[in-house]
Scaffold this motif. Structure first.
Motif, PDB file in Angstrom:
ATOM      1  N   PHE A 167       5.152  10.941   5.045  1.00 55.43           N
ATOM      2  CA  PHE A 167       3.706  11.148   5.216  1.00 55.43           C
ATOM      3  C   PHE A 167       3.251  11.134   6.685  1.00 55.43           C
ATOM      4  O   PHE A 167       2.577  12.075   7.125  1.00 55.43           O
ATOM      5  CB  PHE A 167       2.936  10.119   4.394  1.00 55.43           C
ATOM      6  CG  PHE A 167       1.455  10.361   4.334  1.00 55.43           C
ATOM      7  CD1 PHE A 167       0.912  11.223   3.399  1.00 55.43           C
ATOM      8  CD2 PHE A 167       0.601   9.749   5.247  1.00 55.43           C
ATOM      9  CE1 PHE A 167      -0.445  11.460   3.353  1.00 55.43           C
ATOM     10  CE2 PHE A 167      -0.761   9.990   5.207  1.00 55.43           C
ATOM     11  CZ  PHE A 167      -1.278  10.843   4.261  1.00 55.43           C
ATOM     12  N   ARG A 220       8.311   3.488   6.288  1.00 56.40           N
ATOM     13  CA  ARG A 220       7.169   4.361   6.521  1.00 56.40           C
ATOM     14  C   ARG A 220       6.459   3.985   7.823  1.00 56.40           C
ATOM     15  O   ARG A 220       5.918   4.847   8.512  1.00 56.40           O
ATOM     16  CB  ARG A 220       6.204   4.230   5.331  1.00 56.40           C
ATOM     17  CG  ARG A 220       5.087   5.236   5.333  1.00 56.40           C
ATOM     18  CD  ARG A 220       4.230   5.102   4.110  1.00 56.40           C
ATOM     19  NE  ARG A 220       3.467   3.844   4.126  1.00 56.40           N
ATOM     20  CZ  ARG A 220       2.547   3.532   3.214  1.00 56.40           C
ATOM     21  NH1 ARG A 220       2.297   4.350   2.207  1.00 56.40           N
ATOM     22  NH2 ARG A 220       1.888   2.398   3.289  1.00 56.40           N
ATOM     23  N   PRO A 241       7.404   4.537  -6.240  1.00 57.40           N
ATOM     24  CA  PRO A 241       7.309   3.113  -5.886  1.00 57.40           C
ATOM     25  C   PRO A 241       7.417   2.183  -7.099  1.00 57.40           C
ATOM     26  O   PRO A 241       8.047   1.140  -7.020  1.00 57.40           O
ATOM     27  CB  PRO A 241       5.930   3.008  -5.239  1.00 57.40           C
ATOM     28  CG  PRO A 241       5.717   4.337  -4.625  1.00 57.40           C
ATOM     29  CD  PRO A 241       6.379   5.331  -5.549  1.00 57.40           C
ATOM     30  N   ARG A 242       6.780   2.580  -8.234  1.00 60.23           N
ATOM     31  CA  ARG A 242       6.776   1.647  -9.362  1.00 60.23           C
ATOM     32  C   ARG A 242       8.166   1.473  -9.968  1.00 60.23           C
ATOM     33  O   ARG A 242       8.392   0.563 -10.755  1.00 60.23           O
ATOM     34  CB  ARG A 242       5.785   2.103 -10.436  1.00 60.23           C
ATOM     35  CG  ARG A 242       6.090   3.445 -11.056  1.00 60.23           C
ATOM     36  CD  ARG A 242       5.112   3.792 -12.176  1.00 60.23           C
ATOM     37  NE  ARG A 242       5.224   5.193 -12.536  1.00 60.23           N
ATOM     38  CZ  ARG A 242       4.631   6.170 -11.874  1.00 60.23           C
ATOM     39  NH1 ARG A 242       3.865   5.883 -10.847  1.00 60.23           N
ATOM     40  NH2 ARG A 242       4.790   7.424 -12.252  1.00 60.23           N
ATOM     41  N   ALA A 246       0.818  -1.212   0.000  1.00 58.34           N
ATOM     42  CA  ALA A 246       0.000   0.000   0.000  1.00 58.34           C
ATOM     43  C   ALA A 246       0.854   1.265   0.000  1.00 58.34           C
ATOM     44  O   ALA A 246       0.569   2.227   0.716  1.00 58.34           O
ATOM     45  CB  ALA A 246      -0.976   0.002   1.190  1.00 58.34           C
ATOM     46  N   LEU A 247       1.895   1.283  -0.836  1.00 60.10           N
ATOM     47  CA  LEU A 247       2.666   2.531  -0.997  1.00 60.10           C
ATOM     48  C   LEU A 247       1.856   3.475  -1.864  1.00 60.10           C
ATOM     49  O   LEU A 247       1.181   3.050  -2.798  1.00 60.10           O
ATOM     50  CB  LEU A 247       4.007   2.232  -1.667  1.00 60.10           C
ATOM     51  CG  LEU A 247       4.941   1.315  -0.877  1.00 60.10           C
ATOM     52  CD1 LEU A 247       6.208   1.059  -1.683  1.00 60.10           C
ATOM     53  CD2 LEU A 247       5.281   1.927   0.467  1.00 60.10           C
ATOM     54  N   PHE A 248       1.920   4.773  -1.574  1.00 64.27           N
ATOM     55  CA  PHE A 248       1.168   5.743  -2.364  1.00 64.27           C
ATOM     56  C   PHE A 248       1.857   5.908  -3.719  1.00 64.27           C
ATOM     57  O   PHE A 248       2.995   6.379  -3.783  1.00 64.27           O
ATOM     58  CB  PHE A 248       1.069   7.075  -1.630  1.00 64.27           C
ATOM     59  CG  PHE A 248       0.501   6.933  -0.238  1.00 64.27           C
ATOM     60  CD1 PHE A 248      -0.659   6.191  -0.025  1.00 64.27           C
ATOM     61  CD2 PHE A 248       1.122   7.508   0.855  1.00 64.27           C
ATOM     62  CE1 PHE A 248      -1.191   6.042   1.256  1.00 64.27           C
ATOM     63  CE2 PHE A 248       0.594   7.367   2.139  1.00 64.27           C
ATOM     64  CZ  PHE A 248      -0.561   6.628   2.334  1.00 64.27           C
ATOM     65  N   PRO A 249       1.177   5.513  -4.804  1.00 63.93           N
ATOM     66  CA  PRO A 249       1.870   5.463  -6.093  1.00 63.93           C
ATOM     67  C   PRO A 249       2.240   6.837  -6.642  1.00 63.93           C
ATOM     68  O   PRO A 249       3.126   6.950  -7.473  1.00 63.93           O
ATOM     69  CB  PRO A 249       0.848   4.763  -7.008  1.00 63.93           C
ATOM     70  CG  PRO A 249      -0.471   4.993  -6.365  1.00 63.93           C
ATOM     71  CD  PRO A 249      -0.211   5.072  -4.889  1.00 63.93           C
ATOM     72  N   HIS A 250       1.544   7.886  -6.176  1.00 63.21           N
ATOM     73  CA  HIS A 250       1.789   9.215  -6.723  1.00 63.21           C
ATOM     74  C   HIS A 250       2.791   9.991  -5.880  1.00 63.21           C
ATOM     75  O   HIS A 250       3.008  11.169  -6.112  1.00 63.21           O
ATOM     76  CB  HIS A 250       0.477   9.982  -6.820  1.00 63.21           C
ATOM     77  CG  HIS A 250      -0.218  10.143  -5.495  1.00 63.21           C
ATOM     78  ND1 HIS A 250      -0.583   9.066  -4.718  1.00 63.21           N
ATOM     79  CD2 HIS A 250      -0.584  11.237  -4.812  1.00 63.21           C
ATOM     80  CE1 HIS A 250      -1.163   9.500  -3.612  1.00 63.21           C
ATOM     81  NE2 HIS A 250      -1.174  10.821  -3.639  1.00 63.21           N
ATOM     82  N   MET A 251       3.391   9.339  -4.899  1.00 68.83           N
ATOM     83  CA  MET A 251       4.377  10.021  -4.058  1.00 68.83           C
ATOM     84  C   MET A 251       5.722   9.311  -4.189  1.00 68.83           C
ATOM     85  O   MET A 251       5.767   8.092  -4.357  1.00 68.83           O
ATOM     86  CB  MET A 251       3.941   9.977  -2.596  1.00 68.83           C
ATOM     87  CG  MET A 251       2.675  10.766  -2.305  1.00 68.83           C
ATOM     88  SD  MET A 251       2.359  10.728  -0.534  1.00 68.83           S
ATOM     89  CE  MET A 251       0.790  11.570  -0.469  1.00 68.83           C
TER      90      MET A 251
END
Lengths: 278, 376, 274
Positions: free
Chosen positions: B114, B162, B147-148, B101-106
């Motif tokens: 965060f 995190r 992340p990607r 559940a890493l934030f893909p847009h960060m």
């Protein structure tokens, strides 16, 4: 109520949309349907619409065009969808773009394009004369033929896209398996691919048929006087200030549309159907 | 390794772990009990694993601790504080989610920062803390990546960073390594264990992988069908399973049918495969049918009976060579099949299929279960 | 998606299929392309091929206030309809996807129905309604009517991105200390933004191109671009329309390509593959 409240109870966020559509869409349609009962609530407009020979002829004509368009788009769309579904990624994306671009060109502009092509001085007459098939321009525009061509052109993407997505979802290993088990190309198509793409075919046919039932712009611009559709008749009656009668005709058209949609909602879910609209 | 150097130069700041207590926790979904009657005390700084097959209630238990599920009955305490009615955002419990559940847009930096941002820390403090934990998980230079752009193992480390950056007293991990390959998994098991020890944080770890549970845990809590079946150290659970489910779930066990011939003085004489075998048993009724479990590695195979212990003849049905050991499938005279592991180094001789062999195992290697519950 | 695409064995069938596909695609795209040379015609009436080349129709278009006014009016209406439908549609899609209530399927069908109900029905229903309320001739009223037709595009696109959204990201944000609204603002919204933008663009195009409703409810001073084209096409098919069409298609296609690009991007920002 705070924003967090809406996030915890997201149901409430639908309310503004539903309220808006109720006021500016649902209520107007219901009020319109109520008109068909007539001023004395004796359903005179509705009875008139049902018993009118002209209306009946135009309904049949509309139905005929809708069925013809549906069959023609199916015949044209299936090979194209099949080709795109089996093509290499780049080729597929090019052909998909070709399907999508006219999809987002307004119906007016596409009708105009056919006026240019089919007119007396148009390209098709020019080519036919140059080939020596005909001596002088023939009448192509403002004919039944022009209406079919124009409508097929507009509705073809609605057939290609659902069929394409159902073909794309077929696991190719099934096809390989069928061939491995001794089925020839035709048998593989007949017994594996065709049944598995049936949901797409049904969705495409319903979509095209229902949309064709309500066509207005294309037949008005490309057709002749005898190619009137039910939508054109409704518009004409509104212009003649016979609003209740127009409302009755619109009610019949709406019921026909809903019946067609309901009949297939048992086969394909409506939101799936409309997913293909994008 | 750079991580080690870093640790030597700057002693780790220890956020002392807090104890966790589940008191009478049950959770039902429309009448169906997902978790029932869970009482569990987890010590500060302990590494406790909830182990069980899917649907055993382990993830639901974890989610109740994190605050994403509300118990139907019972209370949960972190330290002295009851947390049952506190929303997730205010529980101050770290969590590594399944598939991260890493934030893909960060970016990695933004992901790790965060929780600090949510706690209104200054930009300078955020930068310092993020740098500190990224160094701990050995990802120092990758702060600007998304992340990607990271491998599975790197994503896992970001998720861990995190979850610990805000120094929570309790860290939850929900199958954190299930998406990784075997090599990376064992490497990260060691890493997680090391970080946990350095930080002194209490870890509640959920997995269905018994090897992982055995390797990492101080204690394991085995769950099945929403209930705790046994809590104990890995050794306890493996050597002294309290019920047949635990015996079968942790490692391999042969389950044999037997009847208690006679009892007395903490010993029961079982009739097993036609022989009378004495086993330690606290209680038992003569004539009762029981199940006996024996680990495959405790059974000794020989061409002829020799020495003391329980002996039984058996026929070799199948043999498999597995490198360090050989595995036999054997059929006992009463028709039951038995799985046996023989270390190659100790017993290099290979018994052929069809051969009749003799088996021996120490009486204390047997666990006796009456109605699924241990009476040993 | 399938693990393996369908592979056609046999070169002949492959070529035959390709030929048919090429023919059908040409049928789709050729009429749209043919407008471009017509718009540069030096002739004074519609003929193809054109007798010569000139920019006269574009000059006429830009020198005539009526066409320009129509274009601005259409853009203005489309902007209003886009704002309304994006706000209503995004909130609605969130409620539909995340909320739990009875009759959800029927509600979705109702919200999407303007896409499929014949345009003439909506047009005259709204016309009769507006006539009663004396709203015929109001620009805002046109935008409102267009909103009902445009909102399904927003709902479809936003729901798709919400369905693709991994709820664990919100749980993670909550676990890390974010309250529900902060989690929505910092996590959910940025991730579904491409879906919202795509929906907004589709909504804009649908209003910009809409003719039938405007035909009934627009007042005499509110000639939208489609209305002016319609009137012009019914009288004479002079190449001015070709010039308008080329510009309109250019705008639509570039907006459409942007929307598709956004849709692709929306997919690629969805959670990392396992």
């Amino acid at each position: 109520m705070s924003a967090a409240h809406f996030l915890r109870r997201p149901e409430w966020l639908v309310v503004p949309l539903i309220a808006f559509l109720a006021v500016f869409y649902l209520i107007p349609v219901i009020l319109m349907l109520a008109r068909s009962a007539g001023t004395q609530t004796d359903f005179a407009p509705l009875l008139e619409a049902v018993s009118s020979d002209i209306a009946r002829t135009i309904f049949w004509n509309t139905l005929k065009i809708a069925v013809g368009t549906t069959l023609a788009t199916l015949v044209l769309a299936y090979p194209l969808a099949f080709f795109i579904a089996t093509a290499k990624p780049f080729t597929a994306s090019v052909f998909l773009a070709i399907v999508m671009v006219p999809f987002w060109t307004s119906i007016l502009i596409r009708s105009y394009a056919w006026m240019v092509l089919l007119g007396r001085q148009g390209l098709i007459n020019g080519v036919l004369i140059w080939l020596g098939v005909i001596d002088q321009p023939i009448r192509l525009l403002n004919t039944n033929f022009a209406v079919y061509i124009g409508m097929i052109h507009v509705l073809l993407p609605f057939m290609v896209l659902p069929i394409f997505s159902s073909l794309k979802a077929i696991d190719g290993r099934l096809v390989a398996a069928a061939e491995n088990l001794g089925a020839n190309a035709f048998a593989t198509f007949r017994h594996v691919i065709l049944p598995l793409s049936m949901p797409g075919i049904v969705a495409g046919c319903v979509l095209v048929f229902v949309l064709a039932l309500g066509f207005y712009v294309t037949p008005a611009l490309l057709g002749g006087p005898s190619d009137m559709t039910i939508s054109m008749l409704i518009a004409q009656e509104v212009d003649l200030y016979r609003w209740d009668y127009a409302a009755a005709l619109a009610g019949i058209l709406l019921v026909a549309t809903l019946v067609a949609l309901f009949a297939v909602s048992r086969v394909v879910s409506v939101d799936k159907l409309l997913g293909g609209v994008r | 390794m750079s991580v080690l150097d870093h640790r030597k130069s700057k002693p780790a700041r220890t956020a002392l772990g807090a104890p966790v207590r589940f008191a009478g926790i049950s959770k039902s979904y429309g009448g169906a009990l997902a978790v029932s009657g869970v009482d569990l005390d987890i010590a500060a700084g302990e590494f406790l694993t909830l182990l069980g097959p899917s649907g055993s209630g382990k993830t639901t238990t974890l989610m109740m601790l994190a605050g994403f599920e509300t118990p139907t009955t019972g209370s949960i305490f972190v330290g002295e504080r009851p947390v049952t009615s506190i929303p997730p955002a205010q529980r101050n419990i770290g969590m590594v989610f399944q598939s991260y559940a890493l934030f893909p847009h960060m970016t990695v930096f933004e992901n790790v920062a965060f929780p600090l941002r949510m706690r209104k820390k200054s930009a300078a403090e955020q930068a310092a803390q993020v740098k500190r934990v990224l160094d701990i998980v050995d990802l120092g230079p990758l702060g600007d990546r998304y992340p990607r752009q990271l491998s599975g193992g790197q994503q896992q480390r970001v998720a861990l960073a995190r979850a610990i950056v805000f120094e929570p007293p309790v860290l939850l991990m929900d199958e954190p390594l299930s998406a990784l390959d075997k090599y990376l998994r064992s490497h990260l098991q060691t890493e997680i264990k090391r970080i946990q020890r350095d930080l002194g944080v209490t870890v509640v770890y959920v997995t269905h992988d018994q090897d992982e549970a055995m390797t990492m845990s101080d204690r394991i809590c085995v769950m099945h069908q929403g209930k705790i079946r046994q809590v104990g150290s890995p050794e306890d659970l493996y050597e002294r399973p309290l019920d047949a489910f635990v015996a079968g779930f942790l490692g391999e066990s042969n389950m044999l049918d037997a009847t208690i011939a006679s009892t007395g003085d903490g010993v029961a004489i079982l009739s097993l495969g036609g022989d009378g075998v004495p086993v330690p048993a606290r209680n038992g009724v003569a004539g009762a049918t029981v199940k006996v479990s024996v680990r495959p590695e405790h059974i000794h195979v020989a061409a002829a009976p020799d020495g003391a212990g329980a002996w039984s003849a058996a026929q070799v049905v199948d043999t498999t060579y597995v490198g360090d050991h050989r595995r036999y499938t054997l059929r006992l005279p009463d028709g039951a099949t038995l799985s046996v592991k023989q270390q190659i180094a100790a017993t290099p001789h290979r018994h052929a299929t069809g051969e009749t062999v003799h088996l021996r195992w120490p009486g204390e290697a047997m666990r006796v279960f009456a109605h699924g519950v241990s009476i040993s | 998606m399938s693990a393996r695409p369908i592979v056609l064995s046999g070169r002949a069938s492959r070529w035959g299929l390709g030929l048919v596909a090429l023919f059908v695609s040409a049928f789709l795209i050729f009429p749209v392309l043919i407008i471009v040379p017509v718009s540069f015609s030096a002739g004074s009436f519609l003929s193809f091929p054109p007798p010569g080349w000139s920019l006269q129709w574009y000059e006429r278009l830009f020198s005539r206030a009526d066409w320009l006014n129509s274009a601005w009016l259409s853009i203005w209406i489309a902007c209003l309809a886009t704002v309304f439908s994006t706000l209503l549609g995004t909130a609605g899609a969130y409620g539909l996807v995340r909320g739990k209530f009875p009759g959800q399927k029927i509600l979705i069908g109702f919200i999407l129905s303007p896409l499929i109900i014949p345009g003439i029905i909506v047009a005259i229903a709204v016309y009769f309604f507006y006539a009663r309320l004396q709203l015929v001739g109001s620009t805002l009223a046109i935008a409102v009517a267009h909103t009902a037709l445009a909102v399904p595009f927003v709902v479809v696109n936003v729901s798709a991105s919400l369905y693709g959204f991994d709820r664990r990201l919100e749980q993670a944000a909550a676990n890390l200390g974010a309250d529900a609204f902060t989690a929505f603002r910092l996590i959910t919204l940025p991730i579904i933004k491409p879906g919202i933008a795509a929906g907004a663009l589709f909504a804009f195009i649908s209003s910009f191109d809409e003719l039938i409703v405007a035909l009934f409810i627009a007042g005499p001073t509110q000639v939208t671009l489609p209305l002016r084209m319609w009137e012009s096409m019914r009288n004479s098919i002079e190449p001015t329309i070709a010039a308008v069409s080329v510009l309109a298609v250019g705008i639509s296609v570039s907006l459409f390509l942007t929307a598709s690009w956004l849709q692709i991007r929306a997919k690629s920002t969805l959670p990392v593959s396992e």
